[in-house]
Structure formats: C-alpha cells, structure tokens
Motif scaffolding. Sequence first.
Motif, mmCIF file in Angstrom:
data_model
loop_
_atom_site.group_PDB
_atom_site.id
_atom_site.type_symbol
_atom_site.label_atom_id
_atom_site.label_comp_id
_atom_site.label_asym_id
_atom_site.label_seq_id
_atom_site.Cartn_x
_atom_site.Cartn_y
_atom_site.Cartn_z
ATOM 1 N N GLN A 94 -1.537 9.733 -9.187
ATOM 2 C CA GLN A 94 -0.948 10.495 -10.507
ATOM 3 C C GLN A 94 -0.633 11.812 -9.728
ATOM 4 O OE1 GLN A 94 -4.171 10.483 -13.183
ATOM 5 N NE2 GLN A 94 -3.960 8.341 -13.593
ATOM 6 N N ASP A 95 0.632 12.223 -10.284
ATOM 7 C CA ASP A 95 1.070 13.469 -9.981
ATOM 8 C C ASP A 95 1.470 13.978 -8.494
ATOM 9 O OD1 ASP A 95 0.713 14.153 -12.644
ATOM 10 O OD2 ASP A 95 -1.400 14.844 -12.176
ATOM 11 N N ALA A 96 1.425 12.678 -7.628
ATOM 12 C CA ALA A 96 1.966 12.834 -6.262
ATOM 13 C C ALA A 96 3.394 13.061 -6.061
ATOM 14 C CB ALA A 96 1.588 11.847 -5.506
ATOM 15 N N ASP A 97 3.793 14.041 -5.348
ATOM 16 C CA ASP A 97 5.052 14.090 -4.828
ATOM 17 C C ASP A 97 5.577 13.023 -3.837
ATOM 18 O OD1 ASP A 97 5.808 16.578 -6.319
ATOM 19 O OD2 ASP A 97 4.331 17.546 -4.966
ATOM 20 N N ILE A 98 4.757 12.969 -3.001
ATOM 21 C CA ILE A 98 5.151 12.077 -1.798
ATOM 22 C C ILE A 98 3.949 11.251 -1.265
ATOM 23 C CG2 ILE A 98 5.725 11.903 0.772
ATOM 24 C CD1 ILE A 98 7.947 14.095 0.219
ATOM 25 N N VAL A 99 4.031 10.102 -0.649
ATOM 26 C CA VAL A 99 2.819 9.287 -0.039
ATOM 27 C C VAL A 99 3.151 9.059 1.177
ATOM 28 C CG1 VAL A 99 1.573 7.190 -0.244
ATOM 29 C CG2 VAL A 99 2.403 8.331 -2.330
ATOM 30 N N VAL A 100 2.325 9.496 2.060
ATOM 31 C CA VAL A 100 2.360 8.952 3.830
ATOM 32 C C VAL A 100 1.405 7.860 3.898
ATOM 33 C CG1 VAL A 100 1.974 9.854 5.841
ATOM 34 C CG2 VAL A 100 2.828 11.693 4.136
ATOM 35 N N HIS A 101 1.689 6.651 3.909
ATOM 36 C CA HIS A 101 1.212 5.559 3.942
ATOM 37 C C HIS A 101 0.712 4.861 5.248
ATOM 38 C CE1 HIS A 101 -0.415 1.681 2.866
ATOM 39 N NE2 HIS A 101 0.560 0.948 3.107
ATOM 40 N N PHE A 102 -0.491 5.196 5.911
ATOM 41 C CA PHE A 102 -0.855 4.938 7.176
ATOM 42 C C PHE A 102 -2.054 3.938 6.890
ATOM 43 C CE2 PHE A 102 1.967 7.925 9.032
ATOM 44 C CZ PHE A 102 1.791 7.853 10.165
ATOM 45 N N GLY A 103 -2.319 3.518 5.931
ATOM 46 C CA GLY A 103 -3.604 2.699 5.522
ATOM 47 C C GLY A 103 -3.267 1.019 5.918
ATOM 48 N N ALA A 104 -3.782 0.483 6.797
ATOM 49 C CA ALA A 104 -3.612 -1.074 7.181
ATOM 50 C C ALA A 104 -4.526 -1.333 8.209
ATOM 51 C CB ALA A 104 -2.298 -1.284 7.678
ATOM 52 N N LEU A 118 -2.299 10.889 1.662
ATOM 53 C CA LEU A 118 -2.283 10.303 3.138
ATOM 54 C C LEU A 118 -3.295 9.115 3.017
ATOM 55 C CD1 LEU A 118 -1.797 10.158 5.959
ATOM 56 C CD2 LEU A 118 -3.811 11.834 6.211
ATOM 57 N N THR A 119 -2.767 7.803 3.149
ATOM 58 C CA THR A 119 -3.647 6.633 2.970
ATOM 59 C C THR A 119 -3.950 6.346 4.692
ATOM 60 O OG1 THR A 119 -1.976 4.920 3.414
ATOM 61 C CG2 THR A 119 -2.458 5.786 1.119
ATOM 62 N N GLY A 120 -5.167 5.705 4.871
ATOM 63 C CA GLY A 120 -5.440 5.527 6.096
ATOM 64 C C GLY A 120 -6.192 6.966 6.793
#
Length: 276
Positions: A62-72, A6-8
């Motif tokens: 690394q080794d992630a299945d899914i990224v939830v990208h909320f960073g910005a 999870l970003t952000g």
Amino acid sequence: MKKLILTGAAGRLGSHLRGPLATLCETLVSTDIADNVTDLAPNETYVQADLSDLSAMVNLLQDADIVVHFGAIGDEAPFDDILNANIIGAYNIWEAAYRNGVRRVIYASSIHAVGMHKSADMVDVNTSHRPDTYYGLAKCFAEDLARMYWDKRGIEAVCMRIASCATVTNARAVGTWLSYADLIHMVTRAIDTRVTEFSIVYGVSDNDRSPFDNTGARHLGYRPQDNAEQFADEMFAQAPPADPSDPAQACIGGPFATVELGDSGLAGLNLAKDET
C-alpha cells in the motif's frame, strides 16, 4: 521518493541493500519471513510476511512507489518449494503492485534463466530463455510475468539477471562476478532511471572475461566499476583442467547446468562459508 518496499530483506543480498535503499526514500519497508532484522535505519520498518500470501502482499505494498523484489529461495530446490516461494510469490508481488498502483517492480532475476547457453555465446538482453534448473525456470516465469504486466497493465519492470554476487572463489567467477558495490549501483540505477518500461540487465561487474553483453541496457545508466581480473591468476591456478565438453565449465549456469533437478547448485560453487 516516498516509499520503497524491499522483499528478501533478511537474505544476504537484501541485507547489503537495506542501508543504501533507506537513503533513497522517505520510508523503507523491509520484509522477509524471518522474525526480525537488526540495525533498522531511522526511516525503515520491518514487516514479517510470506510471499505466498497474496493478501499480505497487497497490504504490504500500500502506497509504495517501487518494489525491490529479492525474496525467494536462492538455490535449486524441489519444484513444490520453488513453486510457492519463487513462482506464486512473484505473481503475488506483481498482482499486489497492480492493485496498489505501484509504478515499477525491480526484480532479482538470475543468469540461470539462460544458464544452458554457452559462455562463448556472449548472451545479451534479447537472448532467449534457456533455464538450467527449476530455480532458473522460475526466473523465466517472473521475467515473462513482468513483461506481461508491463504490456497489459503498464507496470514498469527491471529484471536484473544477477550473476555471481559473492566473494570470488572459483575460476568461473572471474567472468561472472558481481561485486556488492556494483550490485548497489545497479539497483540504484534501476530505481532512479526516469523511464525503464520493461528492461533486462545483466548483474555483472566490469570483468574482462564477462560472457554477457549489456549494450541493450545502457539506458539504465548501469556502469559497473569493479573487475574480477584481479583474482584470475589465483583462481586459474587452483582450477581443474579446462574441459569444454563439461557443461559445468562451458555453460553460463556453471554447476547448475549439471545438477539433478531439485538438487542444490550452490553446493558446487565453493562459496565462502558466510555466503552459502
């Protein structure tokens, strides 16, 4: 699922997602540029990292299945600021996902990618981009980036065009409100849907006056439960007279449709103090 990123995670929306996401995976890695976050879940770790640093993103995913990208940056800002955090940052996420074999990126896009369309147009998931700001332009870039990485490299993407995910404090939000509960439901469906390919979905609750058509996103199973009509009488009573010639009232982007490029759009939304 073994590992989610999870970003952000230190942001307002990211903070609402951390707990629910931790229940969906063995390991949740939360990241932001903040020094730290509090109340980590037992299976959650925090990594301070800058989206504009590609090598840091490659290591993070690394080794992630899914990224939830909320960073910005979550508002209109000068172009150079948007370029680094929102445009280069998006490229770095998708490129890092590709290098690590991540299967899906779930992206916090925005209605400001189509913000200059009129609310009366009833935009849908196939409506062409029409950004209202540099902020909206960056969302268009990331959506096109997501489509390209699906077409060329097979990375699935769900681009969530989030509307007004905050307490209802203005007449526009009677149509555009997204409750925090519905936000969590939407992100969960974007994660647990077996096949998404490249998908767009509008992040809006089940509002009677919603200007968005999510028919083309029904395969995601997003079925919002909340409705902003409960706030309609109060919001309309305190709203200025209706003026269809005013882009801030007529366009989906609201005040973002009228601000000077580079100036804050959130300043015109009368948000609650803890949500600005």
